[in-house]
Design an enzyme around this catalytic site. Sequence first.
Site, PDB file in Angstrom:
ATOM      1  N   GLY A  87       1.187  -1.083   0.185  1.00  0.00           N
ATOM      2  CA  GLY A  87       0.332   0.396   0.019  1.00  0.00           C
ATOM      3  C   GLY A  87       0.708   1.363   0.265  1.00  0.00           C
ATOM      4  N   ARG A 151       1.064  -5.920  -5.202  1.00  0.00           N
ATOM      5  CA  ARG A 151       0.992  -6.533  -3.761  1.00  0.00           C
ATOM      6  C   ARG A 151       1.543  -8.219  -4.669  1.00  0.00           C
ATOM      7  NH1 ARG A 151      -1.061  -4.475   0.820  1.00  0.00           N
ATOM      8  NH2 ARG A 151      -2.256  -2.613   0.012  1.00  0.00           N
ATOM      9  N   ASP A 182       5.300  -7.193   4.982  1.00  0.00           N
ATOM     10  CA  ASP A 182       5.323  -8.845   3.832  1.00  0.00           C
ATOM     11  C   ASP A 182       6.175  -8.721   3.003  1.00  0.00           C
ATOM     12  OD1 ASP A 182       3.475 -10.802   4.869  1.00  0.00           O
ATOM     13  OD2 ASP A 182       1.749  -9.278   4.981  1.00  0.00           O
ATOM     14  N   LYS A 208       8.711   0.956   5.378  1.00  0.00           N
ATOM     15  CA  LYS A 208       7.283   1.956   4.623  1.00  0.00           C
ATOM     16  C   LYS A 208       5.881   1.172   4.675  1.00  0.00           C
ATOM     17  CE  LYS A 208       4.973   0.481   1.754  1.00  0.00           C
ATOM     18  NZ  LYS A 208       3.742  -0.852   1.306  1.00  0.00           N
ATOM     19  N   THR A 209       5.536   1.765   5.872  1.00  0.00           N
ATOM     20  CA  THR A 209       3.772   1.519   6.519  1.00  0.00           C
ATOM     21  C   THR A 209       3.267   2.501   7.073  1.00  0.00           C
ATOM     22  OG1 THR A 209       2.184  -0.065   6.838  1.00  0.00           O
ATOM     23  CG2 THR A 209       4.784   0.107   8.647  1.00  0.00           C
ATOM     24  N   ASP A 211       0.586   1.891   9.108  1.00  0.00           N
ATOM     25  CA  ASP A 211       0.426   1.460   9.625  1.00  0.00           C
ATOM     26  C   ASP A 211       1.046   1.914  11.445  1.00  0.00           C
ATOM     27  OD1 ASP A 211      -1.642   0.945   7.964  1.00  0.00           O
ATOM     28  OD2 ASP A 211      -1.287  -1.177   8.479  1.00  0.00           O
ATOM     29  N   MET A 256      -7.255   3.382   9.318  1.00  0.00           N
ATOM     30  CA  MET A 256      -7.003   2.198   9.227  1.00  0.00           C
ATOM     31  C   MET A 256      -5.694   1.745  10.317  1.00  0.00           C
ATOM     32  SD  MET A 256      -5.174   2.508   4.945  1.00  0.00           S
ATOM     33  CE  MET A 256      -5.553   2.400   4.579  1.00  0.00           C
ATOM     34  N   ARG A 258      -4.642  -2.449  10.565  1.00  0.00           N
ATOM     35  CA  ARG A 258      -5.184  -3.828  10.198  1.00  0.00           C
ATOM     36  C   ARG A 258      -4.872  -4.847  11.345  1.00  0.00           C
ATOM     37  NH1 ARG A 258      -4.771  -9.039   9.020  1.00  0.00           N
ATOM     38  NH2 ARG A 258      -2.517  -8.796   8.694  1.00  0.00           N
ATOM     39  N   TYR A 431      -7.687   6.059   3.571  1.00  0.00           N
ATOM     40  CA  TYR A 431      -7.206   6.270   1.950  1.00  0.00           C
ATOM     41  C   TYR A 431      -6.714   7.460   1.567  1.00  0.00           C
ATOM     42  CZ  TYR A 431      -8.293   1.118   0.459  1.00  0.00           C
ATOM     43  OH  TYR A 431      -8.393  -0.442   0.791  1.00  0.00           O
TER      44      TYR A 431
END
Length: 561
Positions: A87, A151, A182, A208-209, A211, A256, A258, A431
């Site tokens: 993402g 992905r 991942d 990178k994320t 989250d 956001m 997960r 998003y």
Amino acid sequence: MARGNGSVSELQQERRKFKPVLPAILQAGAGSVKAKLGKATKSVADQEKVKEIFDHTYGLPEAAFAKGANPAAKKKAVKVAVVLSGGQAPGGHNVIAGLFDGLKKANPKNTLIGYLGGPSGILENKFKTITKDMLDNYRNTGGFDFIQSGRTKIETPEQFETAKKNLVENKINALVFVGGDDSNTNAALIAEYAKKENIALCVVGVPKTIDGDLKNEHIETSFGFDTATKIYAELVGNICRDVNSAQKYWHFVRLMGRSASHITLEVGFKTQPNIVLIGEEVLEKKMTLAQIVDGIADVVIKRAQQGKNFGVALVPEGLIEFVPEMKELISALNDVLAENASEIAAMNSTEEKKTFVFQNLPQHLSALMKSLPAGIASQLMLDRDPHGNVQVSLIETEKLLTEMVHKKLSELKKEGKYSGKFSAIMHFFGYEGRCGIPSNFDANYTYALGYNAAVLALNNLTGYLSSVKNLIKPAKQWACGGIPLTMMMNIERRHGKEKPVIKKALVDLNGRPFKEFVKNRDKWAMSESYIFPGPIQYFGPASVTDMTTQTLQYEQKAGKR
């Protein structure tokens, strides 16, 4: 001036003029930086299994950068490829810019190409050679549209063989993976494969994320987290102001995140809403859905007793997976769906699929799933993401909670234990935060991560993740180096099978940020101590433009409100 098919805003034009501040150790260029290797490392868990899988790259030492001549970095021109994976996160373009500038400073003849559309670009051999003029249109901007992302995972023998063929034919000396846990696990597998096959390829990762769950002692935060939480905090702050003005609605905001509640916790610090649910606490206390609902209802009732039939509640996107009974159900569902994928795919209706799943789940889990609202049960049946996970962003947890709270309050009203009003409005902010123009912090951080990745590649440090630390200090004082990707590995079940993956960093319930939250949440619950942070500021005093997250400040014991 245009970028892609759209026009360029005034802010974008001004942001092009922004010059990221490099850490002092990198300012002289890769030719003046040498790697100092430390002690051998081991994975965070499951050492024997991880070592068996990564036979050629396990146990690499930590790497720190220090001043010193590095003639090898200037000798031979190299060709480096970069790929964006997973993402989007604010600052991805600056990673590419830092990587490009680092390579060119070491040797103007060095080449950088970008694989298009994520890892699938490697398999399909789709790429473009990056030039300065081309890249200058994207510096300090949001999005991943320069080379786009994807992905796809490179994991089958056929995929590895195809990747090998294309990388060798294109004479790629180094491959830089920009991604989350991942994606960087995939990078580690490619690094291992290259070593095993004696391919002269250096593989480097960049964390990178938005989250925030790719972090540890050496990766203090993943890039994009700062910008995304500031964007969400602006939106939540606006809602808090509206709530305080209208004083007649409860707003439930799903954010956001997960697998961890870092975003929710940080936005909580930035806005101080009445309720902040932290999934990790729910898991630790083994709370049921009913107990979560009771806790929310309790705050609603107490505020109503003060004539306050309004408030704001933050809900982490992945909350449902932290509820032990739901976590067990989802895990079993993942296995049933993975093991019977073709048979289920051939079924025509959701009800037929549900009946099949009910019959193949353990009895107590089948009963639990049947007890859920029909909409939520159906959402749990949706297709998994490429990693085999439930797509929790499609599960309307905030709707589930408001429906259950409303039902609870209606029952209490009939018993004469509640006389307030409960009108709920629901939001999901996800998003909206992924492609924003990066904050000054993220613009500096991502540029440094990319430049740092160039130094790792030029030192042929394969299987490493770009590490930039001391992030609450000014950018010039940041420390640079790399940590082995295998160092962060553990074994998890994916698609019904055990696989190596970088361990996700959850909110630490014993850490200072969570303790600060616990210290304040009862006050937030009953008051209107809302904070209205407003939009990200790119110009003005450093105290406003360059601030880091509250989470980082609490973790490193710096700064208090």
